[in-house]
Motif scaffolding. Sequence first.
Motif, PDB file in Angstrom:
ATOM      1  N   VAL A 239      -0.792 -18.015  35.783  1.00 19.83           N
ATOM      2  CA  VAL A 239       0.408 -18.844  35.859  1.00 19.83           C
ATOM      3  C   VAL A 239       0.077 -20.259  35.384  1.00 19.83           C
ATOM      4  CG1 VAL A 239       2.150 -19.820  37.396  1.00 19.83           C
ATOM      5  CG2 VAL A 239       1.285 -17.503  37.786  1.00 19.83           C
ATOM      6  N   PHE A 240       0.893 -20.747  34.476  1.00 19.63           N
ATOM      7  CA  PHE A 240       0.765 -22.130  34.038  1.00 19.63           C
ATOM      8  C   PHE A 240       2.157 -22.720  33.911  1.00 19.63           C
ATOM      9  CE2 PHE A 240       1.099 -25.197  30.548  1.00 19.63           C
ATOM     10  CZ  PHE A 240       0.349 -26.221  31.093  1.00 19.63           C
ATOM     11  N   GLU A 241       2.362 -23.817  34.610  1.00 18.35           N
ATOM     12  CA  GLU A 241       3.591 -24.595  34.469  1.00 18.35           C
ATOM     13  C   GLU A 241       3.170 -25.994  34.056  1.00 18.35           C
ATOM     14  OE1 GLU A 241       6.043 -24.448  37.929  1.00 18.35           O
ATOM     15  OE2 GLU A 241       5.903 -22.268  38.078  1.00 18.35           O
ATOM     16  N   GLU A 242       3.897 -26.564  33.144  1.00 18.39           N
ATOM     17  CA  GLU A 242       3.570 -27.895  32.641  1.00 18.39           C
ATOM     18  C   GLU A 242       3.291 -28.849  33.800  1.00 18.39           C
ATOM     19  OE1 GLU A 242       5.597 -31.338  29.833  1.00 18.39           O
ATOM     20  OE2 GLU A 242       6.637 -29.471  30.194  1.00 18.39           O
ATOM     21  N   TYR A 243       2.235 -29.651  33.659  1.00 15.29           N
ATOM     22  CA  TYR A 243       1.914 -30.648  34.678  1.00 15.29           C
ATOM     23  C   TYR A 243       2.800 -31.869  34.473  1.00 15.29           C
ATOM     24  CZ  TYR A 243      -2.381 -27.815  34.481  1.00 15.29           C
ATOM     25  OH  TYR A 243      -3.287 -26.786  34.438  1.00 15.29           O
ATOM     26  N   THR A 244       3.345 -32.348  35.577  1.00  9.79           N
ATOM     27  CA  THR A 244       4.209 -33.527  35.552  1.00  9.79           C
ATOM     28  C   THR A 244       3.770 -34.480  36.663  1.00  9.79           C
ATOM     29  OG1 THR A 244       5.805 -32.617  37.115  1.00  9.79           O
ATOM     30  CG2 THR A 244       6.155 -32.100  34.774  1.00  9.79           C
ATOM     31  N   ASP A 245       4.542 -35.559  36.849  1.00  3.46           N
ATOM     32  CA  ASP A 245       4.254 -36.504  37.940  1.00  3.46           C
ATOM     33  C   ASP A 245       4.311 -35.793  39.296  1.00  3.46           C
ATOM     34  OD1 ASP A 245       5.167 -37.727  35.646  1.00  3.46           O
ATOM     35  OD2 ASP A 245       6.383 -39.205  36.651  1.00  3.46           O
TER      36      ASP A 245
END
Length: 123
Positions: A49-55
């Motif tokens: 699983v990879f979800e874009e990293y954000t603040d």
Amino acid sequence: MTIIEAISRIDILKPNTYSQVEKVKWLSNLDGIIKNNIIDTHEGGDEVVFEEYTDATPITTELLVPSPHDDIYLKWLQTWIDYTNGEYARYNNSAQAFNDAYEAYERYYNRTHMPKGKKMKFF
């Protein structure tokens, strides 16, 4: 290596003025590339699983590439720091070091994971 470990280590190795938010974005871009170009081309890639990293992403989030290949993140961050600073001679050296690390990880992953096969049709 976690997001904060990568950022903390690069800040010690290569002091810079870029924000944590910017470095998280750079790390997210790299993990997106790795997920799409390396992991998803092999069996079991759908389970990663990879979800874009954000603040909003916890800075304790584990990055995709494990040790001993996780120095790829430091080389990636160094490359972007040199590029955005306009230090192109350093950038070229950093980019070569990153490319070497990326290719080493890619070869390791290819050796240790079964590539996805194409379905054969019989007539």
